[in-house]
Design a protein around this motif. Structure first.
Motif, PDB file in Angstrom:
ATOM      1  N   ARG A 165       0.827  -1.212   0.000  1.00  0.00           N
ATOM      2  CA  ARG A 165       0.000   0.000   0.000  1.00  0.00           C
ATOM      3  C   ARG A 165       0.859   1.259   0.000  1.00  0.00           C
ATOM      4  N   VAL A 166       1.965   1.228   0.727  1.00  0.00           N
ATOM      5  CA  VAL A 166       2.881   2.366   0.713  1.00  0.00           C
ATOM      6  C   VAL A 166       3.441   2.569  -0.691  1.00  0.00           C
ATOM      7  N   ARG A 167       3.826   1.476  -1.329  1.00  0.00           N
ATOM      8  CA  ARG A 167       4.442   1.550  -2.661  1.00  0.00           C
ATOM      9  C   ARG A 167       3.449   1.999  -3.726  1.00  0.00           C
ATOM     10  N   SER A 168       2.248   1.433  -3.691  1.00  0.00           N
ATOM     11  CA  SER A 168       1.304   1.659  -4.786  1.00  0.00           C
ATOM     12  C   SER A 168       0.373   2.838  -4.566  1.00  0.00           C
ATOM     13  N   ARG A 169       0.211   3.267  -3.305  1.00  0.00           N
ATOM     14  CA  ARG A 169      -0.746   4.334  -3.034  1.00  0.00           C
ATOM     15  C   ARG A 169      -0.107   5.573  -2.385  1.00  0.00           C
ATOM     16  N   VAL A 170       0.665   5.348  -1.327  1.00  0.00           N
ATOM     17  CA  VAL A 170       1.170   6.485  -0.558  1.00  0.00           C
ATOM     18  C   VAL A 170       2.253   7.246  -1.319  1.00  0.00           C
TER      19      VAL A 170
END
Length: 330
Positions: free
Chosen positions: A198-203
């Motif tokens: 989620r950090v890689r793809s969104r944040v």
């Protein structure tokens, strides 16, 4: 004509990471088959023989996906094509402690350490890139884990070396393409159940959009600065620990409260954390909240009772000393 710039960048990073190793030593590349570790393994296969080193490939089968054993064997079989002397599959059983990511990481590092010991390896190379470093810093920031967590991953940590921390992921992808290598895309890398995904793809994409390009590079640079500060504080804390430890026998550790009062909070908390672990508290279960509770026995003493810590360890203040030991403390 020289190699593609991306290939040259990865080879140069690996060459620098191997500096200081004597000829004849063995180095292993941990390779999942993804672009980062595949480019790393290919670079090691090129650099190692020219540096007089022996090199091999190890890949970990976590047994978390159907067909993972077949895929792991295919990665291991790439060793010869990449110029490496050997390829080995390390099959592990992933537990549940700490969540799926932490459990898989623990199983992986345990297997890598055992493989290195069997091979007599002087170093194991890991394919973490600058993007991975940025993700690690953001995760540490979100968890409020302190400067050591913000320091991210170290270029060298004992047996392990991370040559690619200064290179963005796009360089490893380009290197694989230039070498005609086809990386494997792990479905787990796109699974939003994992925090890092989620950090890689969104944040990170949101930060890049709102703050402008270069966020990953800035976060990685922050990690380097935080690491320098954390290393200095750790060194200071080591000196204080030895100065204030009055006794350390049979799991019972006694510290001078007066010596602890004289040092800054950042140093004192490091000393207390180290003391708690030395007394038997598991490092992974010891939180900042635990350490702060023990610190209050030093800085806010009101005759309070013992502080209970993980691993059945207790901390109690008596006659100007702080005692940490397995409960009950006599």
């Amino acid at each position: 004509m020289g190699p593609h710039p991306a290939v040259a960048d990865v080879r140069r990073a690996v060459r620098e990471a191997l500096a200081g190793l004597d000829g004849g030593m063995t180095v292993l590349a941990a390779c999942s088959g993804g672009a980062d570790s595949l480019a790393l393994a290919a670079a090691l296969g090129f650099v190692a023989p020219r540096a007089g080193l022996r090199a091999g490939l190890v890949t970990v089968d976590h047994q978390l996906q159907e067909g993972s054993d077949v895929r792991a064997r295919r990665v291991a079989e790439l060793a010869g094509e990449l110029g490496l002397e050997s390829g080995e599959v390390l099959t592990v059983t992933v537990g549940t402690a700490g969540g799926p990511e932490a459990a898989a990481r623990e199983a992986r590092y345990r297997a890598l350490g055992e493989a290195a010991e069997r091979a007599g390896a002087a170093a194991v190379l890991l394919g973490h890139t600058r993007d991975d470093q940025a993700e690690t810093v953001l995760l540490g920031l979100a968890r409020g884990s302190g400067p050591r967590s913000l320091a991210g991953m170290a270029p060298r940590s004992g047996l392990y070396r991370r040559p690619l921390l200064d290179l963005p992921r796009r360089v490893t992808v380009a290197a694989c393409a230039a070498l005609g290598l086809t990386p494997w895309d792990d479905p787990h890398n796109d699974d939003p159940r994992y925090t890092r995904v989620r950090v890689r793809s969104r944040v990170l994409p949101v930060l890049e959009k709102e703050l402008g390009p270069g966020v990953a590079e800035a976060l990685a640079r922050t990690a380097g600065l935080a690491r320098d500060d954390a290393d200095a504080l750790d060194e200071w804390a080591d000196t204080v620990y030895h100065d204030c430890a009055l006794s350390d026998i049979s799991g019972r550790l006694t510290l001078s409260v007066e010596a602890l009062e004289r040092v800054p909070a950042a140093v004192r908390r490091r000393v207390l954390r180290r003391a708690a672990i030395a007394a038997g508290a598991p490092s992974g279960a010891l939180s900042a909240t635990h350490v702060h509770a023990v610190e209050r026995l030093v800085t806010s003493w009101r005759g309070q009772k013992a502080v209970d810590l993980p691993g059945r360890v207790s901390a109690v203040r008596r006659y100007g000393t702080l005692i940490l030991a397995i409960s009950p403390i006599p």
